[in-house]
Scaffold this active site. Sequence first.
Site, mmCIF file in Angstrom:
data_model
loop_
_atom_site.group_PDB
_atom_site.id
_atom_site.type_symbol
_atom_site.label_atom_id
_atom_site.label_comp_id
_atom_site.label_asym_id
_atom_site.label_seq_id
_atom_site.Cartn_x
_atom_site.Cartn_y
_atom_site.Cartn_z
ATOM 1 N N SER A 240 19.772 15.091 -5.213
ATOM 2 C CA SER A 240 20.072 14.968 -3.741
ATOM 3 C C SER A 240 20.681 13.722 -3.263
ATOM 4 C CB SER A 240 18.787 14.703 -2.969
ATOM 5 O OG SER A 240 17.902 13.135 -3.495
ATOM 6 N N LYS A 241 21.084 13.636 -2.451
ATOM 7 C CA LYS A 241 21.504 12.353 -1.363
ATOM 8 C C LYS A 241 21.983 10.842 -2.451
ATOM 9 C CE LYS A 241 24.654 12.923 2.490
ATOM 10 N NZ LYS A 241 25.155 13.445 1.452
ATOM 11 N N ARG A 242 20.466 10.346 -2.596
ATOM 12 C CA ARG A 242 19.845 9.422 -3.235
ATOM 13 C C ARG A 242 20.855 9.079 -4.680
ATOM 14 N NH1 ARG A 242 15.369 9.086 -6.804
ATOM 15 N NH2 ARG A 242 14.758 11.468 -6.288
#
Length: 468
Positions: A240-242
């Site tokens: 994911s983005k993180r």
Amino acid sequence: MPDRPVVTRIAPSPTGSMHIGTARTALFNWLYARHTGGKFLLRVEDTDRERSTQAAVEVIFDGMKWLGLEADEPPVFQAARADRHRAAVEDLLAKGEAYRDYMTAEELEAERETARAEGRVVRSPWRDIARNDAPDRPFVVRLKSPLTGDTVVADKVKGDIRFQNKDLDDLILLRTDGSPTYNLAVVVDDHDMGVTHVIRGDDHLNNAARQTLIYKALGWEVPVWAHLPLIHGPDGAKLSKRHGAQAVSEFDSMGYLPEAMRNYLARLGWGHGDDEIFTDAQAISWFDIVDVVSAPARLDWAKLNHINNHYIRQADISRLADLVTAIHESRDLKVPAALRQVLERTIPLVRDGAKTLLDLADSTVFVLTPRPLAMPEKAAGLLTEETRGRLNRLRDRLAAATTWDVPSLEGEIRAFAESEGVGIGKFGQALRVCLAGVASAPDLAGALTALGQEESLGRLHDALSPAA
Ligand code: GLU
């Protein structure tokens, strides 16, 4: 499976970005098609009309182009084929393999309740009602799936996955507004495109069972399935983005080369022994779908950086100069035509340490910064009277130098240090600051070589003149 030549495809939905997992799926399809001498196709699954803007579709084309995975035929657009999808359903209705279901929303809700209570899937009474009893109200068309037996998805990655038919409800093929559903569209499109191998993310494994039933009802040959494990972040959680980046365009703007991405992505879920770095040609000759592992692969930034560094060290200098120029210009640092040659001369001197093109850009800033350079705070402490005197003498020596390349300049600096009776450490850091100011620079001979004789002497003059 079929004697026909292999046809694979990537079928992304335009969402506005292209996930790195989609890139890896595209790569595996591409590799398998190339390995078998088959074809690799692209289908845009643009049935969500709101999300499928021209811009979102371009993102896919750009991503594929950047990755160097161009399809062998023009793209197929799913939404444009709705009539063909409906025609296939007409066929199923005519053959008695599908039926019109006139259940109202309330009836469906009641059936859901009963089915839940009885621990079975929803069944419509219209499955067994003759057509001439049909009421005049909206209907969906459902597949008349078998009620008993099993459906086996013989997956090349996951092995045989068995689904009991009693657990599969009669799936909807056309909605009340006549629009085709996703599973129907995929089957009809894959069939019409001649797809022999469906290689995609394992989030579609359940769809494979349903799609198998549609193939069988239509009397079409079921393709070979291969469902790929997802890509996870370094911590094992879904990417994911993180985790830093997940879209292809983000890897591009972080300075990864497409050939490095191809090499790295090929190793996410597949590999050839311990080979870490290989060419496209090697990957094509080695790749087989049956060697894909079924456990999720983890993104490993250190490995990606290592591979990217390898390709940066191999890349054509003029190509790197173009890429680095684009980065500088995006940061408002102009690269005048007159400095192109300087940039090209600098890149080989600094690229060994670059993990990304951004690193490479950072380490070439010093040759592009116009004189006089801004000096770091520590400059004053470094440029003592004694060191100034020494650097002035070095400057005279360099002014007299007749060859200007790394080996001769290394020799000059060494000889100079000897003649002064000191180690290079006594003036090296001060020299570097005079040459590069606040920017980072390679070793001394490298910095001098990159700048050239005239610019080096000019920078030394600026830093050592009394006003500085
Ligand atoms: N459009 C689907 C997706 O983006 C892919 C469907 C398929 O490969 O069959 O996940």
